[in-house]
Design an enzyme around this catalytic site. Structure first.
Site, PDB file in Angstrom:
ATOM      1  N   ASN A   9       0.871  -1.178   0.000  1.00 22.89           N
ATOM      2  CA  ASN A   9       0.000   0.000   0.000  1.00 22.89           C
ATOM      3  C   ASN A   9       0.905   1.225   0.000  1.00 22.89           C
ATOM      4  OD1 ASN A   9      -1.770   2.071   0.481  1.00 22.89           O
ATOM      5  ND2 ASN A   9      -2.256   1.472   2.586  1.00 22.89           N
ATOM      6  N   TRP A  10       1.010   1.844  -1.157  1.00 24.32           N
ATOM      7  CA  TRP A  10       1.942   2.982  -1.279  1.00 24.32           C
ATOM      8  C   TRP A  10       1.406   4.262  -0.656  1.00 24.32           C
ATOM      9  CZ3 TRP A  10       4.101   2.578  -7.006  1.00 24.32           C
ATOM     10  CH2 TRP A  10       4.959   1.473  -7.067  1.00 24.32           C
ATOM     11  N   LYS A  11       0.144   4.262  -0.274  1.00 19.52           N
ATOM     12  CA  LYS A  11      -0.471   5.474   0.285  1.00 19.52           C
ATOM     13  C   LYS A  11      -0.226   6.650  -0.679  1.00 19.52           C
ATOM     14  CE  LYS A  11       0.054   3.338   4.744  1.00 19.52           C
ATOM     15  NZ  LYS A  11       0.210   3.455   6.189  1.00 19.52           N
ATOM     16  N   HIS A  96      -9.266   1.276   5.174  1.00 27.23           N
ATOM     17  CA  HIS A  96      -7.978   1.527   5.841  1.00 27.23           C
ATOM     18  C   HIS A  96      -8.188   2.551   6.958  1.00 27.23           C
ATOM     19  CE1 HIS A  96      -3.867   2.707   6.609  1.00 27.23           C
ATOM     20  NE2 HIS A  96      -3.494   1.595   6.003  1.00 27.23           N
ATOM     21  N   GLU A  98      -6.537   4.989   7.864  1.00 30.33           N
ATOM     22  CA  GLU A  98      -6.307   6.387   7.464  1.00 30.33           C
ATOM     23  C   GLU A  98      -7.521   6.952   6.731  1.00 30.33           C
ATOM     24  OE1 GLU A  98      -2.592   5.641   5.494  1.00 30.33           O
ATOM     25  OE2 GLU A  98      -1.704   5.148   7.439  1.00 30.33           O
ATOM     26  N   GLU A 168      -4.905  -4.488  10.854  1.00 29.42           N
ATOM     27  CA  GLU A 168      -3.857  -3.478  11.025  1.00 29.42           C
ATOM     28  C   GLU A 168      -4.088  -2.716  12.324  1.00 29.42           C
ATOM     29  OE1 GLU A 168      -2.058  -2.377   6.865  1.00 29.42           O
ATOM     30  OE2 GLU A 168      -3.552  -0.926   7.492  1.00 29.42           O
ATOM     31  N   GLY A 174       3.241   2.444  10.731  1.00 25.69           N
ATOM     32  CA  GLY A 174       4.238   3.494  10.531  1.00 25.69           C
ATOM     33  C   GLY A 174       5.018   3.873  11.781  1.00 25.69           C
ATOM     34  N   SER A 208       4.016  -1.938  10.349  1.00 25.65           N
ATOM     35  CA  SER A 208       5.470  -2.051  10.497  1.00 25.65           C
ATOM     36  C   SER A 208       6.003  -3.430  10.087  1.00 25.65           C
ATOM     37  CB  SER A 208       5.892  -1.695  11.931  1.00 25.65           C
ATOM     38  OG  SER A 208       5.523  -0.356  12.222  1.00 25.65           O
ATOM     39  N   GLY A 230       5.378   1.338   4.446  1.00 20.49           N
ATOM     40  CA  GLY A 230       6.724   1.864   4.212  1.00 20.49           C
ATOM     41  C   GLY A 230       7.663   0.904   3.496  1.00 20.49           C
TER      42      GLY A 230
HETATM   43  P1  13P Z   1       3.505   0.508   7.557  1.00 18.28           P
HETATM   44  O1  13P Z   1       3.926  -0.800   6.941  1.00 18.28           O
HETATM   45  O2  13P Z   1       4.261   1.685   7.022  1.00 18.28           O
HETATM   46  O3  13P Z   1       3.472   0.426   9.061  1.00 18.28           O
HETATM   47  O4  13P Z   1       1.980   0.766   7.090  1.00 18.28           O
HETATM   48  C1  13P Z   1       1.053  -0.244   7.253  1.00 18.28           C
HETATM   49  C2  13P Z   1      -0.176   0.101   6.498  1.00 18.28           C
HETATM   50  O5  13P Z   1      -0.919   0.985   6.870  1.00 18.28           O
HETATM   51  C3  13P Z   1      -0.454  -0.645   5.262  1.00 18.28           C
HETATM   52  O6  13P Z   1      -1.744  -0.430   4.811  1.00 18.28           O
END
Ligand code: 13P
Length: 248
Positions: A9-11, A96, A98, A168, A174, A208, A230
């Site tokens: 997931n590149w966000k 998600h 976010e 998650e 993150g 993470s 990430g």
């Molecule tokens: P990280 O791997 O950066 O912690 O993010 C997880 C995430 O939100 C994947 O959707």
């Protein structure tokens, strides 16, 4: 046996040009990933075409990060399932944390988006997870069960068989503070049990995840891969992560 999946997931990272450069480097590295691992890349909408054209219906799948529940209409800024399908998208992340926190997604809209994705021929990766506050209060299991049931409400047995779930924990996203694999496994086993028909549905862990720790997750009984933020942004680290997920 359930499908193993590593989804990046590149966000809100990478322009179309940067995304294309990633794929150029990633494709040869991905040859070392065992076939049994399904690799999914979820770039921003604006990079779907650039990534999709380079993947060229090979073994790596294209995913999106969100979808609207209507096929078309007056929804400024939104993207629908048919629009994604036309770009060769096969997976879409729904719910998600976010999106829930910053864009107002609720249990209801997550349910509508999940249903729309399925109706549009996409595989939804339905994400759930608790805050640190809820975890510390001992309410993680109850919370993710509630979110999972809400997202899948009203789906037929055959639709449920086509989804992917992701756990998650918000406090692990993150932060570099990944959830202990056994603890994540316990939550995910509870998710699997909270709605009938989830026995064969892949459930991914996110928060993470790195090349160094993914194998400890996929070794668990109820963890079928990772939803990776990430560590999916760098071709070498994502390729190593996908390889390690499959025990290569
Ligand atoms: P990280 O791997 O950066 O912690 O993010 C997880 C995430 O939100 C994947 O959707």
């Amino acid at each position: 046996m359930r499908q193993l999946i590593c989804a990046g997931n590149w966000k809100m990272h990478k322009t179309a040009r940067e995304a294309g450069a990633f794929v150029d480097t990633f494709l040869p590295l991905a040859r070392a990933v065992p076939e049994r691992v399904e690799i999914v890349i979820c770039p921003p909408f604006t990079a779907l075409a650039a990534v999709g054209s380079k993947l060229n219906s090979g073994r790596i799948r294209l995913g999106a990060q969100d979808v609207h529940w209507e096929e078309s209409g007056a929804f400024t800024g939104a993207i629908s399932a048919p629009m994604l399908r036309e770009h060769g998208v096969q997976y879409v992340i729904v719910g998600h944390s976010e999106r829930r926190e910053y864009f107002g997604d609720t249990d209801l809209t997550v349910r509508l988006k999940t249903a729309a994705a399925l109706a549009g021929g996409l595989t939804p990766i339905v994400a759930v997870g608790e805050t640190l506050e809820l975890r510390d209060a001992g309410r993680a299991l109850a919370h993710v069960a509630l979110q999972t049931r809400a997202a899948l409400e009203g789906l037929s047995e055959s639709d449920i068989a086509r989804i992917v779930l992701a756990y998650e924990p918000i406090w692990a996203i993150g932060t570099g503070r990944n959830c202990d694999p056994a603890e994540a496994n316990a939550v995910m086993a509870a998710m699997r049990a909270c709605v009938p028909g989830l026995r064969d549905v892949p459930i991914l862990y996110g928060g993470s995840v790195k090349a160094e720790n993914i194998a400890a997750y996929t070794a668990q009984s109820d963890i079928d891969g990772g939803l990776v933020g990430g560590a999916s942004l760098d071709p070498a680290s994502f390729a190593a992560l996908c390889a390690n997920a499959g025990g290569a």
